[in-house]
Design a protein around this motif. Structure first.
Motif, PDB file in Angstrom:
ATOM      1  N   SER A 156       0.848  -1.188   0.000  1.00 46.48           N
ATOM      2  CA  SER A 156       0.000   0.000   0.000  1.00 46.48           C
ATOM      3  C   SER A 156       0.882   1.236   0.000  1.00 46.48           C
ATOM      4  CB  SER A 156      -0.918   0.016   1.215  1.00 46.48           C
ATOM      5  OG  SER A 156      -1.800   1.120   1.166  1.00 46.48           O
ATOM      6  N   HIS A 159      -3.747   5.153   0.714  1.00 44.98           N
ATOM      7  CA  HIS A 159      -4.878   4.826   1.578  1.00 44.98           C
ATOM      8  C   HIS A 159      -4.770   3.381   2.048  1.00 44.98           C
ATOM      9  CE1 HIS A 159      -6.826   8.035  -1.136  1.00 44.98           C
ATOM     10  NE2 HIS A 159      -6.388   8.614  -0.021  1.00 44.98           N
ATOM     11  N   ASP A 160      -4.614   3.213   3.360  1.00 45.90           N
ATOM     12  CA  ASP A 160      -4.377   1.893   3.929  1.00 45.90           C
ATOM     13  C   ASP A 160      -5.628   1.244   4.499  1.00 45.90           C
ATOM     14  OD1 ASP A 160      -1.579   2.085   3.453  1.00 45.90           O
ATOM     15  OD2 ASP A 160      -1.352   3.303   5.259  1.00 45.90           O
ATOM     16  N   GLY A 161      -6.721   1.995   4.639  1.00 44.33           N
ATOM     17  CA  GLY A 161      -7.828   1.493   5.429  1.00 44.33           C
ATOM     18  C   GLY A 161      -7.441   1.639   6.893  1.00 44.33           C
ATOM     19  N   GLY A 177      -7.752   0.220   2.174  1.00 45.62           N
ATOM     20  CA  GLY A 177      -7.955   1.340   1.274  1.00 45.62           C
ATOM     21  C   GLY A 177      -7.552   0.991  -0.149  1.00 45.62           C
ATOM     22  N   ASP A 178      -7.709   1.951  -1.054  1.00 38.11           N
ATOM     23  CA  ASP A 178      -7.390   1.665  -2.461  1.00 38.11           C
ATOM     24  C   ASP A 178      -5.894   1.665  -2.749  1.00 38.11           C
ATOM     25  OD1 ASP A 178      -6.655   4.371  -2.690  1.00 38.11           O
ATOM     26  OD2 ASP A 178      -8.508   4.958  -3.683  1.00 38.11           O
ATOM     27  N   SER A 181      -2.775   7.514  -3.196  1.00 38.24           N
ATOM     28  CA  SER A 181      -3.100   8.739  -2.477  1.00 38.24           C
ATOM     29  C   SER A 181      -4.102   9.638  -3.189  1.00 38.24           C
ATOM     30  CB  SER A 181      -1.817   9.537  -2.212  1.00 38.24           C
ATOM     31  OG  SER A 181      -1.178   9.860  -3.440  1.00 38.24           O
ATOM     32  N   HIS A 196      -7.167  -4.490  -2.254  1.00 41.65           N
ATOM     33  CA  HIS A 196      -7.369  -3.078  -1.981  1.00 41.65           C
ATOM     34  C   HIS A 196      -8.841  -2.664  -2.108  1.00 41.65           C
ATOM     35  CE1 HIS A 196      -3.066  -3.226  -3.288  1.00 41.65           C
ATOM     36  NE2 HIS A 196      -2.958  -2.526  -2.175  1.00 41.65           N
ATOM     37  N   ARG A 238     -13.013   3.603  -0.744  1.00 40.37           N
ATOM     38  CA  ARG A 238     -11.808   4.408  -0.964  1.00 40.37           C
ATOM     39  C   ARG A 238     -10.809   4.290   0.186  1.00 40.37           C
ATOM     40  NH1 ARG A 238     -10.102   9.766   0.201  1.00 40.37           N
ATOM     41  NH2 ARG A 238      -8.705  10.609  -1.397  1.00 40.37           N
ATOM     42  N   ASN A 239     -11.220   4.675   1.379  1.00 38.45           N
ATOM     43  CA  ASN A 239     -10.327   4.591   2.538  1.00 38.45           C
ATOM     44  C   ASN A 239     -11.156   4.386   3.802  1.00 38.45           C
ATOM     45  OD1 ASN A 239      -7.883   4.529   3.896  1.00 38.45           O
ATOM     46  ND2 ASN A 239      -7.787   6.746   4.156  1.00 38.45           N
ATOM     47  N   TRP A 241     -11.452   4.029   7.072  1.00 39.59           N
ATOM     48  CA  TRP A 241     -10.579   4.209   8.234  1.00 39.59           C
ATOM     49  C   TRP A 241     -11.111   3.488   9.466  1.00 39.59           C
ATOM     50  CZ3 TRP A 241      -6.164   4.853  10.221  1.00 39.59           C
ATOM     51  CH2 TRP A 241      -5.943   5.499  11.440  1.00 39.59           C
ATOM     52  N   ASP A 256     -16.240   5.745   5.307  1.00 41.00           N
ATOM     53  CA  ASP A 256     -15.343   5.764   4.146  1.00 41.00           C
ATOM     54  C   ASP A 256     -14.937   7.203   3.823  1.00 41.00           C
ATOM     55  OD1 ASP A 256     -13.840   4.935   1.999  1.00 41.00           O
ATOM     56  OD2 ASP A 256     -15.543   4.657   0.647  1.00 41.00           O
TER      57      ASP A 256
END
Length: 346
Positions: A156, A159-161, A177-178, A181, A196, A238-239, A241, A256
């Motif tokens: 990654s 965006h890591d999640g 995440g995807d 950035s 991802h 997307r991300n 978190w 998200d």
């Protein structure tokens, strides 16, 4: 939530020389709740995740690396005035996003960690890791770094999640995440051949070094013929978190993080067989992104249950469904925004 206080027309004037300067307006009513800080005696540095230890009176907190201090996981008694705490483990050279306790933690002391670090297997680039540690609870609280057991890793560069939790079904869920950035440059949001931009679902009940996890046979993409990753439970994110399960119903809520204009909360009922496509990179909230190769408003997409624009905030944190002693709030989802520090509910 809003209170029932009526709107007031106010005229506020300031005397100045022989004239008056006035501001006329209709203010917002007072908010229904106030925020009170707790654990004020703790010397925090960038707390990023906190959770109660099952079956005890202790809290575990993850402190992000900052001001020259490395990432660390600490524990302390769940009392507002407690200043003492114990460092369980120092994670120098990596950052960590969240953790969760094994469903059988009372017996096995196992804790799962979502972290990010540079790895040789990915040419020295940053990658995400899900790993398991064993918490030693006697005679002194500690985590032996040598107890780390790696479950899953993936590259990654953005965006890591960052979410990890056990569902009511005993499976381990992970939000990714995807991986880039901006604008999903790896085109991961609408593809299924990598990990991802997804929520993953894996079975770690019989995890060994040789076989760290199994894929549940009822995952939605098991047995496909297109080289899709069978760990994927839902995608088009997307991300993500933070996500959480309603501890009463098992429903899944996903915060998200949006890109240019909209933040969203996605929802999956506990009865879902999985496979939801939440729309990213083609949709942001209920809105078309205009990115190349996208078909907007596809009926196969699952829309969010809530969105808000960047006039109110710019990075949804996600939150939890309240199941505490205040009956009027039961079933209410509370969530926040990183940029504006606002907290909302619905």
């Amino acid at each position: 939530m809003r209170s029932s206080v009526p709107m007031l027309n106010l005229q506020i004037c300031e005397p100045r020389a022989n004239r008056r300067r006035c501001v006329i307006g209709t203010p917002e009513p007072p908010l229904p709740f106030t925020v009170e800080p707790v654990y004020k005696s703790q010397a925090w540095h960038a707390p990023i995740f906190i959770a109660p230890e099952p079956g005890s009176d202790r809290m575990f907190a993850l402190l992000h690396e900052s001001s020259g201090k490395p990432t660390e996981l600490v524990t302390f008694r769940d009392e507002p005035k407690v200043a003492e705490r114990t460092q369980l483990i120092e994670l120098r050279g990596r950052i960590a996003y969240s953790f969760c306790f094994d469903p059988d933690y009372a017996d096995n002391g196992q804790l799962y960690l979502f972290s990010n670090l540079r790895m040789d297997k990915f040419d020295g680039s940053k990658a995400n890791r899900i790993s398991r540690f064993v918490v030693r609870r006697e005679p002194e609280w500690a985590i032996d770094p040598q107890s780390e057991h790696v479950i899953l890793e993936w590259p990654s560069r953005g965006h890591d999640g960052g979410g990890i939790a056990f569902g009511h079904d005993g499976m381990l869920y992970i939000s990714t995440g995807d991986g880039t950035s901006d604008s999903d440059k790896w085109l991961s949001g609408q593809t299924l051949d990598d990990l991802h931009g997804s929520v993953l679902r894996i079975d770690i009940r019989d995890s060994t070094p040789e076989k760290p996890y199994a894929i549940p046979p009822d995952n939605p993409f098991v047995g496909n013929s297109q080289d899709w990753r069978e760990e994927i439970w839902a995608y088009g994110i997307r991300n993500p978190w933070r996500f959480s399960f309603d501890r009463l119903t098992g429903d899944l809520y996903i915060g998200d993080v949006g890109q240019n204009a909209w933040e969203e909360i996605d929802f999956q009922p506990a009865s879902s067989p999985g496979g939801e496509n939440y729309g990213w990179r083609c949709m942001e909230g209920f809105n078309c992104t205009g990115l190349s190769g996208c078909t907007c408003n596809d009926t196969a997409l699952t829309p969010p249950i809530h969105e808000y624009g960047h006039n109110l905030g710019c990075s949804v944190t996600g939150g939890v469904v309240y199941r505490g002693p205040i009956s009027a709030l039961s079933g209410t989802y509370f969530f926040g925004d990183y940029c504006s520090a606002r907290i909302w509910s619905f």
